[in-house]
Scaffold this active site. Structure first.
Site, PDB file in Angstrom:
ATOM      1  N   ARG A 202       8.354  16.310 -18.800  1.00 22.36           N
ATOM      2  CA  ARG A 202       9.200  15.573 -19.745  1.00 22.36           C
ATOM      3  C   ARG A 202      10.672  15.916 -19.557  1.00 22.36           C
ATOM      4  O   ARG A 202      11.551  15.160 -19.978  1.00 22.36           O
ATOM      5  CB  ARG A 202       8.754  15.861 -21.174  1.00 22.36           C
ATOM      6  N   LYS A 267       3.568   2.165 -25.589  1.00 17.63           N
ATOM      7  CA  LYS A 267       3.416   2.817 -26.892  1.00 17.63           C
ATOM      8  C   LYS A 267       4.706   3.482 -27.335  1.00 17.63           C
ATOM      9  O   LYS A 267       5.128   3.329 -28.492  1.00 17.63           O
ATOM     10  CB  LYS A 267       2.300   3.854 -26.844  1.00 17.63           C
ATOM     11  N   PRO A 284       2.586   0.194 -32.480  1.00 17.93           N
ATOM     12  CA  PRO A 284       2.169   1.124 -31.427  1.00 17.93           C
ATOM     13  C   PRO A 284       0.648   1.271 -31.401  1.00 17.93           C
ATOM     14  O   PRO A 284       0.034   1.544 -32.433  1.00 17.93           O
ATOM     15  CB  PRO A 284       2.843   2.442 -31.831  1.00 17.93           C
ATOM     16  N   ASP A 286      -2.257   3.404 -29.756  1.00 17.77           N
ATOM     17  CA  ASP A 286      -2.718   4.524 -28.947  1.00 17.77           C
ATOM     18  C   ASP A 286      -4.236   4.625 -29.091  1.00 17.77           C
ATOM     19  O   ASP A 286      -4.875   3.734 -29.654  1.00 17.77           O
ATOM     20  CB  ASP A 286      -2.019   5.822 -29.345  1.00 17.77           C
ATOM     21  N   PHE A 335      -3.201   4.151 -40.314  1.00 15.10           N
ATOM     22  CA  PHE A 335      -3.306   5.320 -39.454  1.00 15.10           C
ATOM     23  C   PHE A 335      -3.296   6.597 -40.286  1.00 15.10           C
ATOM     24  O   PHE A 335      -4.110   7.504 -40.083  1.00 15.10           O
ATOM     25  CB  PHE A 335      -2.162   5.340 -38.446  1.00 15.10           C
TER      26      PHE A 335
END
Length: 409
Positions: A202, A267, A284, A286, A335
């Site tokens: 990253r 995402k 999004p 996932d 979620f």
């Protein structure tokens, strides 16, 4: 010496805002909760503290002194500053950041009317709001979320602030820094340093994206992707980075432009669109959301048997059609509800007695009393895979379990 405001309050019900859920459900990674249930974060050049009761949100701000270095020792009684002065816009900042303008009960009612599943699950998870975060912070935060868990994401973001963000003030012996600007992460040694700090691959994404935003795009480019109905707080957009037309085309354009950045897939782009750029229709998808779609919305069959790009779009489009303009907000409520770690568990306390015949065949008489008890949990939320591990510290046996044990005796 830092300046601190007195505690002030806004009339906000828990149905309209629950900070304990909103601030730790995977939107922002910089809020810290203290033992006294106070939440602390730096925002726009100050430390902001929040706490809440059933009818009010209480807040205060701590402002930096002229000196940029932490005081030694840190002062425990900083002077106060009147929020009514022109130098303190904390009230308007909080209202903007927490997105308090929309009537959330009305939105919940609209989503419930169009979706029986939402109507069934959402009432136990009121007060979930989509934050209006700085777009740059949202971008870097969600790049850090790739194949990561929420604890490590928070640690990474904290390291970014500590090593590259402007020092604000020290509170309770802990120094606080603002989130670093893009140009603070463009140095030639940034990538190597971030790898030393544990960012792994990253590090390259962050360094490269910072250079693209700070040096290769016109000033204001990122905020220029913002939904014009959700302007950035205190930001201006340069002529080269004009706000795009509202509507689905504006969202699609913002999403596609974000995909050009390092470490940004569909995402992450949708997370930034939803939580950093104000595009409420961004959904999004996932692995966890895919599981919800399979379980509750009959996905997972035929051509949508696995989470591919086509399935990603199909799930997101289904939710947009179902919930409308703020589909991303509704999706975030579901979620959160699916995590169950925020819930108050409804348990059954059973009193078992055997009347008359005490032979094993005798049926017990069970008197049930329903009680609502908060169960202490330990949660590990995988930001990418969205796996949740819950450790129940208190177990209240339900009536059937109690009866079975009584029979075995």
């Amino acid at each position: 010496m830092s300046r601190i405001t007195e505690w002030r309050k806004l009339p906000v019900s828990l149905n309209e805002l629950c900070i304990a859920t909103t601030l730790c459900c995977g939107q922002s990674f910089r809020w810290r909760q203290s033992d006294d249930q106070t939440w602390t974060c730096t925002l726009r050049g100050r430390i902001v503290q929040l706490t809440q009761d059933k009818s009010h949100l209480r807040y205060r701000s701590i402002w930096p002194s002229a000196c940029e270095a932490p005081p030694t020792p840190p002062s425990s009684i900083p002077p106060t500053v009147d929020e009514d002065s022109e130098t303190d816009d904390t009230k308007s900042l909080i209202m903007h950041y927490l997105n308090l303008e929309p009537d959330l009960e009305t939105l919940y009612a609209q989503w419930s009317a169009s979706d029986p599943n939402f109507k069934k699950k959402a009432p136990k998870f009121t007060g979930v709001r989509i934050l209006r975060q700085d777009a740059w912070e949202a971008l870097i935060g969600f790049i850090c979320s790739s194949n990561n868990n929420i604890v490590r994401i928070s640690q990474m973001v904290d390291k970014l602030c500590t090593h590259y963000g402007r020092y604000i003030a020290t509170l309770d012996g802990r120094p606080y820094h603002d989130f670093p600007e893009p140009d603070a992460l463009t140095g030639k040694d940034v990538e190597a340093h971030l790898r030393e700090l544990g960012f792994g691959y990253r590090a390259k994404y962050i360094s490269r994206t910072a250079k693209m935003v700070a040096e290769e795009r016109e000033h204001g480019w990122l905020d220029g992707l913002r939904n014009p109905e959700s302007p950035a707080y205190g930001r201006t957009v340069s002529p080269g980075g004009q706000m795009k037309p509202e509507g689905r085309d504006g969202y699609r354009e913002a999403h596609e432009k974000l995909l050009d950045l390092q470490g940004v897939g569909p995402k992450v782009a949708d997370c930034v669109c939803l939580m950093g750029l104000g595009w409420g229709e961004a959904v999004p998808v996932d692995t966890h959301v895919w599981q919800i779609a399979q379980r509750d919305y009959k996905f997972g069959r035929g051509k949508h048997s696995s989470l591919t790009k086509a399935t990603y779009d199909a799930v997101a489009n289904h939710f947009r059609k179902l919930w409308g303009k703020e589909a991303g907000w509704a999706h975030s409520v579901l979620f959160t509800a699916d995590l169950r770690a925020f819930a108050e568990r409804l348990t059954t306390k059973a009193e078992v007695s055997i009347k008359g015949d005490t032979r094993p065949s005798a049926e017990p008489e069970v008197r049930q009393q329903q009680t609502v008890r908060r169960v202490a949990v330990k949660r590990e939320l995988e930001q990418d895979e969205r796996n949740v591990v819950v450790k129940v510290e208190e177990l209240v046996m339900n009536s059937s379990e109690r009866v079975k044990r009584q029979r075995r005796k």
